[in-house]
Scaffold this active site. Structure first.
Site, PDB file in Angstrom:
ATOM      1  N   GLU A  75       0.862  -1.163  -0.030  1.00  0.00           N
ATOM      2  CA  GLU A  75       0.018   0.073   0.113  1.00  0.00           C
ATOM      3  C   GLU A  75       0.918   1.251  -0.036  1.00  0.00           C
ATOM      4  O   GLU A  75       1.896   1.271   0.690  1.00  0.00           O
ATOM      5  CB  GLU A  75      -0.884  -0.180   1.466  1.00  0.00           C
ATOM      6  N   LYS A 166     -10.591   0.333  -1.468  1.00  0.00           N
ATOM      7  CA  LYS A 166     -10.258   0.040  -0.164  1.00  0.00           C
ATOM      8  C   LYS A 166     -11.580   0.497   0.594  1.00  0.00           C
ATOM      9  O   LYS A 166     -11.918   1.504   0.405  1.00  0.00           O
ATOM     10  CB  LYS A 166      -9.083   0.752   0.457  1.00  0.00           C
ATOM     11  N   CYS A 199      -4.482  -3.399   3.839  1.00  0.00           N
ATOM     12  CA  CYS A 199      -4.383  -2.867   5.154  1.00  0.00           C
ATOM     13  C   CYS A 199      -5.348  -3.246   6.081  1.00  0.00           C
ATOM     14  O   CYS A 199      -5.626  -4.083   6.572  1.00  0.00           O
ATOM     15  CB  CYS A 199      -3.747  -1.353   5.260  1.00  0.00           C
TER      16      CYS A 199
END
Ligand SMILES: *[C@@H]1O[C@H](CO)[C@@H](O)[C@H](O)[C@H]1NC(C)=O
Ligand SMILES: *[C@@H]1O[C@H](CO)[C@@H](O)[C@H](O)[C@H]1NC(C)=O
Ligand SMILES: *[C@@H]1O[C@H](CO)[C@@H](O)[C@H](O)[C@H]1NC(C)=O
Ligand SMILES: *[C@@H]1O[C@H](CO)[C@@H](O)[C@H](O)[C@H]1NC(C)=O
Ligand SMILES: *[C@@H]1O[C@H](CO)[C@@H](O)[C@H](O)[C@H]1NC(C)=O
Ligand SMILES: *[C@@H]1O[C@H](CO)[C@@H](O)[C@H](O)[C@H]1NC(C)=O
Ligand SMILES: *[C@@H]1O[C@H](CO)[C@@H](O)[C@H](O)[C@H]1NC(C)=O
Ligand SMILES: *[C@@H]1O[C@H](CO)[C@@H](O)[C@H](O)[C@H]1NC(C)=O
Ligand SMILES: *[C@@H]1O[C@H](CO)[C@@H](O)[C@H](O)[C@H]1NC(C)=O
Ligand SMILES: CC(=O)N[C@H]1CO[C@H](CO)[C@@H](O)[C@@H]1O
Length: 518
Positions: A75, A166, A199
């Site tokens: 990321e 995301k 993440c």
């Protein structure tokens, strides 16, 4: 050990660095992940992104030389996390056509597609490798432009085959989420279907558990820029715990900037252990390549209906303590003061601790070295915590952790010790496993999960019983236990934003740090 024998559940054993029982490529593929320390030129998006893309191509070459089929980058690896605010994001971002467009950036022109995206597509094509990168995306809407924190997958021809935005942003004010959230997979020519997420997503139900439990996906490509938190959520500890808990292969590529707390990447094989992992303590990029045994399709489960939801009644606790430097890595520190705890000051222990109706049994024995300094506590928690200022989540934890003195506030540290545990068994029963993520949790002073343990899981009358137990005497235990996320609670009223929280140093992960010096 006698109690262990009575648990006739599934025995899951960790094997570290053992010869993998695979012979030919019907049984495995070769995965590569890059722990990457990005270059950044502040205020210059195109130079920053293109310079990092050129470095990516060098790693792709090295990975190809080791026969990698797929390579994953972290990321924020192209932009660094020193991105500007929303109003200046345009030159740091790229349009990303949908996979349905069958678009190859290397060879086809499109308005808004950045040079870096083209270069990456050309590199995937040139090296004939599946490539997964995280990149800042711009999406033109009727009423303006929004930005997304996006993973893109290219096939061996440089074609875009997946685009995932995301879902669980972590204080990244320049990015927007899409509604409904996306659950993204892509197929490969080596017969493996991958899911992908980013993440902080790892601690949530959507999209992570949609992939593993509803779609039966066996392999995940994961990009991250984690900020480690002790004693339960340092990077490799969390990645391995998740891979093991869901029993899927996880290719995790982490952003490297240890002094800010970002480090940790690995190739994890679920209950078959860790193929390779790194928690580099210096600022450096590193390539990990390993054979990954193909897993059989998982059984697909269903989640219970919405009326299983419970209203959250407790207040979410915050992290009130400053972090510490462990092996050169900045580690934030959880706040164990709200937990139910017991000092493990005798050579053997056998007790049950409960918090909010959730109980765990702790059994074991230990031998102290001459220094007699390390203090351990058993800790149990069932309730809500905050993750930084933005997010909150329900957790259940049963674990054993280190403390520096008799106060609970000193617990959660990570340091070398001369204590040897002969055995440890930690057991609990939960109902509604379908709404829980249950992760084994182990950590030693190298900031890596030690692997001399097994996890047992068996259905019982009123739920599912979990146990983690050492397989052999183990020294250097920093944390050992179970860390769970619970997804069936909701807040009755909209949460009020508390401005005072902004300054609390309780960031666990994936936070965009404005102007963070690299
Ligand atoms: C393409 O791959 C070859 C090696 O296979 C390498 O020498 C060359 O630099 C690569 N070209 C690009 C544009 O990446
Ligand atoms: C455009 O409208 C959508 C839906 O109302 C909204 O979510 C989005 O933020 C708007 N975009 C901009 C750039 O204002
Ligand atoms: C993911 O799973 C949750 C829980 O069952 C469900 O509510 C949601 O609709 C799913 N999301 C997608 C995009 O499939
Ligand atoms: C893990 O990766 C490092 C760095 O590439 C390499 O030196 C080491 O041999 C690998 N270990 C295993 C067990 O594959
Ligand atoms: C998957 O489901 C089948 C049929 O219900 C069952 O026999 C099998 O044991 C299950 N496998 C796992 C790993 O749970
Ligand atoms: C352990 O702690 C308990 C409670 O603080 C105390 O009563 C006991 O004497 C301690 N035992 C040892 C061996 O220090
Ligand atoms: C225990 O340790 C904490 C820090 O880890 C320190 O702030 C505190 O003063 C210590 N308490 C005692 C009683 O020594
Ligand atoms: C399940 O039942 C056992 C034995 O009756 C009890 O000790 C335990 O607390 C129960 N667990 C849950 C989660 O209800
Ligand atoms: C921590 O565990 C890892 C295994 O994952 C091992 O390689 C390492 O040596 C251990 N570190 C210490 C200090 O015991
Ligand atoms: C699948 C499962 O165990 N569901 C249970 C979840 O919890 C509610 C109430 O706590 C039970 O009624 C369900 O049977």
């Amino acid at each position: 050990m006698r109690a262990a024998l009575s648990l006739l559940g599934v025995l899951l054993t960790v094997q570290l660095s053992q010869q993998l029982p695979v012979q030919d490529s019907k049984d495995y593929y070769v995965g590569a992940v890059v722990e990457f320390a990005p270059f950044v030129k502040l205020k210059d998006g195109p130079v920053t992104v293109q310079t990092n893309a050129a470095k990516y191509a060098e790693f792709m070459k090295m990975a190809k030389e080791q026969n990698a089929d797929i390579i994953v980058f972290p990321e924020d690896g192209l932009t660094s996390y020193s991105m500007p605010g929303k109003s200046e994001m345009d030159s740091w971002t790229t349009a990303i056509p949908s996979p349905e467009d069958n678009y190859v950036p290397c060879t086809q022109d499109r308005i808004g597609v950045s040079q870096a995206l083209k270069d990456l597509s050309c590199a995937a094509k040139n090296y004939s490798i599946y490539l997964v990168v995280n990149i800042a995306e711009k999406e033109a809407l009727q009423n303006g432009t929004v930005y997304h924190n996006t993973n893109v997958a290219f096939d061996r021809h440089g074609k875009i085959i997946a685009r995932y935005r995301k879902v669980n942003l972590y204080g990244e004010e320049q990015f927007s989420v899409v509604d409904p959230p996306e659950v993204v997979t892509f197929d490969t020519d080596f017969g493996v279907t991958f899911g992908t997420f980013i993440c902080f997503d790892i601690l949530f139900e959507t999209p992570a558990l949609n992939l593993t439990r509803l779609k039966g996906v066996t392999d995940i490509v994961y990009s991250t820029a984690w900020f480690s938190e002790g004693p339960f959520l340092t990077a490799v500890q969390t990645q391995f715990g998740w891979s093991y808990g869901e029993n899927v292969n996880l290719l995790a590529a982490g952003y490297n900037n240890p002094s800010a707390g970002s480090a940790g990447s690995g190739i994890y094989l679920g209950t078959d252990g860790i193929a390779n992992a790194t928690m580099t303590v210096y600022r450096e990029s590193r390539l990990l390549v390993h054979k990954v045994p193909k897993k059989h399709l998982h059984n697909i489960t269903t989640f219970p209906e919405k009326d299983d939801l419970e209203q959250r009644t407790d207040k979410c606790y915050t992290l009130d303590f400053a972090g510490e430097i462990v092996n050169n890595v900045y580690i934030k520190k959880d706040n164990l003061v709200p937990y139910t705890t017991a000092l493990l000051n005798e050579s053997s222990f056998n007790q049950t601790l409960c918090h909010n109706g959730f109980c765990c049994e702790f059994q074991g024995s230990k031998v102290h070295g001459p220094e007699m300094k390390t203090i351990y506590r058993a800790v149990v928690f069932n309730g809500c915590r905050r993750y930084g200022s933005e997010a909150e989540g329900d957790i259940r934890t049963c674990a054993l952790t280190q403390c520096s003195n008799d106060s609970v506030a000193s617990c959660g540290i990570i340091k070398q010790t001369d204590v040897m545990f002969n055995d440890i068994k930690i057991t609990t029963t939960i109902n509604n496993y379908s709404k829980m993520l249950v992760m084994p949790n182990a950590l030693n002073s190298s900031l890596l999960p030690f692997t001399s343990w097994s996890m047992y899981k068996e259905p019982v009358k009123n739920g599912t019983r979990f146990m983690v137990a050492l397989n052999k005497p183990t020294s250097d235990v920093s944390t050992f236990g179970l860390y769970m996320r619970q997804f069936n609670k909701f807040n009755g009223a909209p949460r009020l934003f508390e401005p005072s929280m902004i300054i609390v140093l309780s960031i666990v992960s994936c936070l965009y740090l404005v102007g963070n010096p690299l």
